[in-house]
Design an enzyme around this catalytic site. Structure first.
Site, short mmCIF file in Angstrom:
data_model
loop_
_atom_site.label_atom_id
_atom_site.label_comp_id
_atom_site.label_asym_id
_atom_site.label_seq_id
_atom_site.Cartn_x
_atom_site.Cartn_y
_atom_site.Cartn_z
N PRO A 25 -23.42 36.13 -3.44
CG PRO A 25 -21.63 36.99 -1.81
CD PRO A 25 -22.43 37.61 -3.23
N GLY A 169 -18.80 43.12 4.88
CA GLY A 169 -19.20 44.20 5.78
C GLY A 169 -21.03 43.90 5.96
CE1 TYR A 173 -21.17 34.94 8.41
CE2 TYR A 173 -22.40 36.72 7.05
CZ TYR A 173 -21.81 35.10 7.84
OH TYR A 173 -22.78 34.13 7.56
#
Length: 386
Positions: A25, A169, A173
């Site tokens: 990401p 996870g 965050y």
């Protein structure tokens, strides 16, 4: 050269990945204010999806309170499905598996991004990052609603045609916040000792699996991303992270994704321990493929990691700079690999304007920029700390 990382590998659910290169990401900050996917995002992914075996998108928020920053992709309502479908198809049409990462910002969210600037967290404990808002402790109903939201976002990802989802996870965050004693001092079932602090992340995973089983089948990929350490005086240390990973892999996940500052690093909170963190996870995971992210650049680095047993080498910043990294390696064009970002090439590389700004400011740490005084053509891959 016949690199091992160019060979296919198989996820724990049986899906085959065409090579060991993973695009992790990247925070583009380029969606519409509604969370809808934009043409700029599609161009960015299209340019980078032909080489890697799997592309994991920028994190998508699962509900309105879950937003982390403006310009984030949304997976919070069914009206997002058509845009998400375009994103999935853009990636898949280039030959990669498409994975939608799902997230909830929690206490590190930008107040401007969440409704009424109501930043939520496990407890009203402020982040160690300067300038963060003091969160409001989530109520029991808000916790339960957020768990259900991850499940419904999974359904939307399936209906949009994604090959799977990744549960975020890691990287401070919300799921990591619940596990961390630095963020969670609750005295109900969602806080307390280590096992109690694991409960939220595992509940989210269980809900995602439940919804996958209801709407899809085991071909639909479920991955989990984790950060193994926190630098705060009180917080996560790698033995605890490994214990949570042990619980995670009791569930039917397809892969485990380790987010590191450096793919080869040993624990930074335990200088006495010189064993690389990825090796500790390999000992634990067994047949669950491990993906590792952390400033990987060169084919030699990737090959070293893969021959050690890591299934997926996640190239983040390097695929920003060199979208054709895999193609050049395949065609024996390694001398043509770019390792430094030229500020003049931003548009050529289809880098959206918000990310352009961040690459030269906040994201510049760990990025080689050709205009830096320390940049050396003899070692173009080398990152020089400022």
């Amino acid at each position: 050269m016949g690199y091992q990382f160019l060979q296919p590998f198989t996820l724990a659910n049986g899906r085959q990945v065409k090579n060991h290169i993973i695009m992790p990401p990247t925070t583009l900050r380029s969606s519409f204010a509604t969370g809808e996917v934009t043409e700029a995002e599609l161009r960015y992914y299209q340019l980078r999806s032909a080489g890697p075996g799997m592309v994991i998108t920028e994190m998508a928020y699962v509900s309105a309170p879950a937003q982390s920053y403006t310009g984030q992709i949304g997976a919070d309502s069914d009206d997002k499905i058509p845009g998400l479908k375009r994103l999935a198809q853009t990636i898949q049409n280039q030959g990669a598996l498409a994975i939608l990462q799902l997230s909830f910002g929690g206490r590190i969210a930008d107040p401007a991004a969440v409704p009424h600037e109501d930043v939520l967290g496990p407890s009203n404990l402020v982040s160690h990052q300067a300038g963060m808002a003091v969160p409001r402790a989530m109520t029991e109903n808000e916790i339960l609603d957020s768990i259900l939201a991850f499940g419904q976002a999974t359904r939307r990802a399936y209906e949009a045609g994604f090959d799977g989802v990744e549960i975020h996870g890691a990287n401070m965050y919300l799921l990591q916040q619940f596990f961390s004693a630095h963020a969670n001092d609750r005295d109900d079932e969602w806080g307390g000792d280590e096992n109690a602090r694991m409960r939220y992340g595992l509940a989210v995973l269980d809900e995602v699996i439940k919804i996958r089983n209801q709407y899809a089948d085991t071909d639909f990929i479920i991955g989990y991303r984790q950060s193994p350490e926190e630098s705060t005086p009180v917080g996560i240390r790698h033995p605890a992270a490994l214990r949570m990973a042990q619980e995670i892999i009791k569930r039917p996940i397809a892969y485990f994704h380790l987010s590191l500052k450096d793919a080869f690093q040993s624990p930074f909170m335990d200088r006495e321990d010189s064993e690389p963190l990825y090796a500790k996870y390999l000992h634990l995971l067994g047949d669950i493929p491990l993906i590792v992210a952390g400033l990987l650049r060169t084919p030699a680095q990737v090959e070293q990691l893969v021959t050690a047993g890591v299934a997926g080498a996640a190239l983040g910043r390097e695929l920003i700079v060199e979208p054709n990294w895999v193609q050049k390696v395949v065609t024996a064009d390694e001398k043509g690999l770019h390792y430094a970002l030229s500020p003049s090439d931003m548009n050529l590389l289809a880098i959206p304007a918000p990310l352009q700004e961040w690459l030269l400011t906040r994201f510049k740490k760990g990025l080689v920029v050709s205009t830096d005084a320390a940049f050396n053509l003899e070692e173009p891959w080398k990152y020089y700390r400022e």
